[in-house]
Design a protein around this motif. Structure first.
Motif, PDB file in Angstrom:
ATOM      1  N   SER A 101       0.799  -1.224   0.000  1.00  0.00           N
ATOM      2  CA  SER A 101       0.000   0.000   0.000  1.00  0.00           C
ATOM      3  C   SER A 101       0.831   1.273   0.000  1.00  0.00           C
ATOM      4  CB  SER A 101      -0.929   0.025   1.210  1.00  0.00           C
ATOM      5  OG  SER A 101      -1.695  -1.145   1.265  1.00  0.00           O
ATOM      6  N   VAL A 102       2.098   1.167   0.350  1.00  0.00           N
ATOM      7  CA  VAL A 102       2.907   2.387   0.320  1.00  0.00           C
ATOM      8  C   VAL A 102       3.363   2.709  -1.106  1.00  0.00           C
ATOM      9  CG1 VAL A 102       3.736   2.004   2.680  1.00  0.00           C
ATOM     10  CG2 VAL A 102       5.182   1.333   0.741  1.00  0.00           C
ATOM     11  N   LEU A 103       3.059   1.834  -2.040  1.00  0.00           N
ATOM     12  CA  LEU A 103       3.410   2.088  -3.443  1.00  0.00           C
ATOM     13  C   LEU A 103       2.176   2.573  -4.194  1.00  0.00           C
ATOM     14  CD1 LEU A 103       5.573  -1.073  -4.264  1.00  0.00           C
ATOM     15  CD2 LEU A 103       6.337   1.143  -3.404  1.00  0.00           C
ATOM     16  N   THR A 104       2.389   3.048  -5.412  1.00  0.00           N
ATOM     17  CA  THR A 104       1.252   3.366  -6.269  1.00  0.00           C
ATOM     18  C   THR A 104       0.631   2.045  -6.715  1.00  0.00           C
ATOM     19  OG1 THR A 104       2.499   3.257  -8.330  1.00  0.00           O
ATOM     20  CG2 THR A 104       2.521   5.362  -7.148  1.00  0.00           C
ATOM     21  N   PRO A 105      -0.659   2.066  -7.074  1.00  0.00           N
ATOM     22  CA  PRO A 105      -1.312   0.834  -7.541  1.00  0.00           C
ATOM     23  C   PRO A 105      -0.559   0.176  -8.686  1.00  0.00           C
ATOM     24  CG  PRO A 105      -2.948   2.508  -7.137  1.00  0.00           C
ATOM     25  CD  PRO A 105      -1.617   3.169  -6.945  1.00  0.00           C
ATOM     26  N   GLU A 106       0.003   0.998  -9.571  1.00  0.00           N
ATOM     27  CA  GLU A 106       0.749   0.417 -10.698  1.00  0.00           C
ATOM     28  C   GLU A 106       1.989  -0.315 -10.205  1.00  0.00           C
ATOM     29  OE1 GLU A 106       0.207   4.067 -10.913  1.00  0.00           O
ATOM     30  OE2 GLU A 106      -1.809   3.352 -11.411  1.00  0.00           O
ATOM     31  N   ALA A 108       2.481  -1.565  -7.268  1.00  0.00           N
ATOM     32  CA  ALA A 108       2.089  -2.751  -6.503  1.00  0.00           C
ATOM     33  C   ALA A 108       1.742  -3.900  -7.442  1.00  0.00           C
ATOM     34  CB  ALA A 108       0.900  -2.422  -5.599  1.00  0.00           C
ATOM     35  N   ARG A 109       0.951  -3.599  -8.470  1.00  0.00           N
ATOM     36  CA  ARG A 109       0.600  -4.644  -9.433  1.00  0.00           C
ATOM     37  C   ARG A 109       1.848  -5.134 -10.166  1.00  0.00           C
ATOM     38  NH1 ARG A 109      -2.485  -2.218 -13.012  1.00  0.00           N
ATOM     39  NH2 ARG A 109      -3.294  -0.700 -11.538  1.00  0.00           N
ATOM     40  N   GLY A 110       2.730  -4.182 -10.475  1.00  0.00           N
ATOM     41  CA  GLY A 110       3.984  -4.549 -11.127  1.00  0.00           C
ATOM     42  C   GLY A 110       4.796  -5.506 -10.284  1.00  0.00           C
ATOM     43  N   TYR A 111       4.803  -5.280  -8.996  1.00  0.00           N
ATOM     44  CA  TYR A 111       5.538  -6.188  -8.112  1.00  0.00           C
ATOM     45  C   TYR A 111       4.982  -7.604  -8.218  1.00  0.00           C
ATOM     46  CZ  TYR A 111       7.163  -8.550  -3.961  1.00  0.00           C
ATOM     47  OH  TYR A 111       7.699  -9.489  -3.120  1.00  0.00           O
ATOM     48  N   LEU A 112       3.666  -7.720  -8.165  1.00  0.00           N
ATOM     49  CA  LEU A 112       3.053  -9.051  -8.175  1.00  0.00           C
ATOM     50  C   LEU A 112       3.208  -9.752  -9.521  1.00  0.00           C
ATOM     51  CD1 LEU A 112      -0.122  -8.192  -6.080  1.00  0.00           C
ATOM     52  CD2 LEU A 112       1.715  -9.756  -5.413  1.00  0.00           C
ATOM     53  N   THR A 113       3.045  -9.009 -10.595  1.00  0.00           N
ATOM     54  CA  THR A 113       3.238  -9.657 -11.898  1.00  0.00           C
ATOM     55  C   THR A 113       4.703 -10.024 -12.099  1.00  0.00           C
ATOM     56  OG1 THR A 113       3.376  -7.488 -12.965  1.00  0.00           O
ATOM     57  CG2 THR A 113       1.236  -8.568 -12.983  1.00  0.00           C
ATOM     58  N   GLY A 114       5.592  -9.221 -11.507  1.00  0.00           N
ATOM     59  CA  GLY A 114       7.012  -9.573 -11.529  1.00  0.00           C
ATOM     60  C   GLY A 114       7.260 -10.897 -10.826  1.00  0.00           C
ATOM     61  N   LEU A 115       6.617 -11.066  -9.679  1.00  0.00           N
ATOM     62  CA  LEU A 115       6.744 -12.337  -8.962  1.00  0.00           C
ATOM     63  C   LEU A 115       6.255 -13.490  -9.828  1.00  0.00           C
ATOM     64  CD1 LEU A 115       5.553 -11.908  -5.257  1.00  0.00           C
ATOM     65  CD2 LEU A 115       7.881 -11.983  -6.163  1.00  0.00           C
ATOM     66  N   ALA A 116       5.140 -13.261 -10.497  1.00  0.00           N
ATOM     67  CA  ALA A 116       4.567 -14.310 -11.342  1.00  0.00           C
ATOM     68  C   ALA A 116       5.538 -14.696 -12.451  1.00  0.00           C
ATOM     69  CB  ALA A 116       3.238 -13.841 -11.925  1.00  0.00           C
ATOM     70  N   GLU A 117       6.157 -13.687 -13.036  1.00  0.00           N
ATOM     71  CA  GLU A 117       7.118 -13.971 -14.112  1.00  0.00           C
ATOM     72  C   GLU A 117       8.314 -14.761 -13.605  1.00  0.00           C
ATOM     73  OE1 GLU A 117       8.177 -10.289 -16.113  1.00  0.00           O
ATOM     74  OE2 GLU A 117       6.033  -9.846 -16.290  1.00  0.00           O
ATOM     75  N   GLN A 118       8.803 -14.335 -12.465  1.00  0.00           N
ATOM     76  CA  GLN A 118       9.933 -15.050 -11.869  1.00  0.00           C
ATOM     77  C   GLN A 118       9.587 -16.496 -11.590  1.00  0.00           C
ATOM     78  OE1 GLN A 118      11.426 -12.063  -8.703  1.00  0.00           O
ATOM     79  NE2 GLN A 118      12.735 -13.878  -8.558  1.00  0.00           N
ATOM     80  N   ALA A 119       8.385 -16.695 -11.047  1.00  0.00           N
ATOM     81  CA  ALA A 119       7.950 -18.047 -10.724  1.00  0.00           C
ATOM     82  C   ALA A 119       7.863 -18.887 -11.990  1.00  0.00           C
ATOM     83  CB  ALA A 119       6.596 -18.015 -10.015  1.00  0.00           C
ATOM     84  N   ALA A 120       7.341 -18.284 -13.049  1.00  0.00           N
ATOM     85  CA  ALA A 120       7.228 -19.001 -14.316  1.00  0.00           C
ATOM     86  C   ALA A 120       8.607 -19.379 -14.841  1.00  0.00           C
ATOM     87  CB  ALA A 120       6.486 -18.137 -15.333  1.00  0.00           C
TER      88      ALA A 120
END
Lengths: 193, 193
Positions: A101-106, A108-120
């Motif tokens: 929440s301390v980040l902008t919504p973009e 924050a979403r970027g962080y999570l999609t980044g995690l998804a990419e790494q996991a893939a």
DNA sequence: TGTTTCATGTAAGACGTTACATGATTGG
DNA sequence: CCAATCATGTAACGTCTTACATGAAACA
């Protein structure tokens, strides 16, 4: 003290030097229990002093080949049957989710999609490993390593799916008028229970 | 250095003393980043010295209430956006799988079914936590904690399924005449890719 | 008044990471 | 002969765990 028992376990398969063990730590065990060179040599000295391993042969360049002793094998069995595996707790990547929440919504979403990419990417790497390894080979580590590898494949499949789900959740909770029901779209509960 | 940032993150929500933070580490963050009392107090002193937090108020019994400074918030954002989360590697429970051959087949299967039971129990505990928590409550940790909790639920669902699958694999490879095709029964590959 | 809760800290030791240090042997 | 590989170790530093130590305030 899992490093100690990882070393013992690797020596069950066949005698090895510290140098040999390092190679095994960097390949088979790299994904579940990595170790550094100084750790391994230190642990070998301690195991030797404790009588759990022996120097079976000395080779060129000061090479010392260790074998597991009866006491060592007994200790390995005791560890496997009488002690509880330590729960995995610390997870840096998930910890960060608490504070998005301390980040902008973009961001924050970027962080999570980044995690998804790494996991893939990691999933792909493990899949390639699975296709590369000769599973007909001898050695207990190879045989049971198949089970461990399967764990990794399932873990990163789950990880990717979760991160993508969480990214969608964030997006949904930011949309106007969609704040009452945060998660009616992609909930996995129905399929899991 | 995730502890440092976990403390910073908790202070974004609202000011707190070391004692308050301990409670949060033992509840919300317990499953992703547990911390001990001595760790928390030590880190608070270091963060204060570094100017990332301030003592905003002093209360009875020497209570010191800390707030995050602008520099602290900037550091938290930097951590979230510019540093990579450290991959979770060490997994004691999966490490042990590599060495199950030193046990009897019964013991080995017992180990895996034990893991499955533990995973199921943890899943139940998390599900109860989910049902207990008031998700309408304020606080960023509560909001994003939902996403983290979902990770836990998925993780332990996967964990239980994998352990049961692995136990079956072991049983299958021990059966006479079933050694050529180790795993034609319950492979998840078809559904995962 | 006595117990519980609040509240902060220190110290010893285990463990892990990074870097440094050294040198023999093999193979081209 | 030179580079790569084999091979072992030590030292400094940081983090985490466990245990110890202390005492004020609230409450029953």
């Amino acid at each position: 003290m899992s490093l100690r028992h990882a070393v013992l376990g690797l020596l069950v398969d066949k005698p090895a030097s510290g140098y040999d063990l390092m190679k095994r730590f960097n390949t088979s065990l790299a994904n579940v229990w990595p170790a550094t060179q100084s750790q391994v040599y230190g642990e070998l000295a301690r195991l030797d002093a404790a009588g759990l391993i022996d120097v079976a042969a000395e080779g060129p360049r000061g090479r010392k080949e260790y074998t597991i002793t009866d006491a060592g094998l007994a200790e390995l069995r005791r560890w496997l049957t009488e002690t509880e595996p330590k729960r995995v707790r610390n997870n840096d990547a998930v910890l960060r989710v608490f504070f998005l929440s301390v980040l902008t919504p973009e961001q924050a979403r970027g962080y999570l999609t980044g995690l998804a990419e790494q996991a893939a990417a990691t999933h792909t790497r493990l899949q390639e490993l699975k296709d590369t390894v000769d599973w007909e080979e001898d050695g207990m580590v190879t045989v049971n390593g198949r089970l461990a590898l399967e764990y990794g494949l399932r873990l990163f499949t789950m990880y990717e799916e979760w991160a993508n789900w969480a990214a969608k959740e964030l997006a949904a909770s930011k949309e106007p008028g969609a704040s009452e029901e945060p998660g009616a779209s992609n909930e996995p509960g129905a399929s899991n229970e």
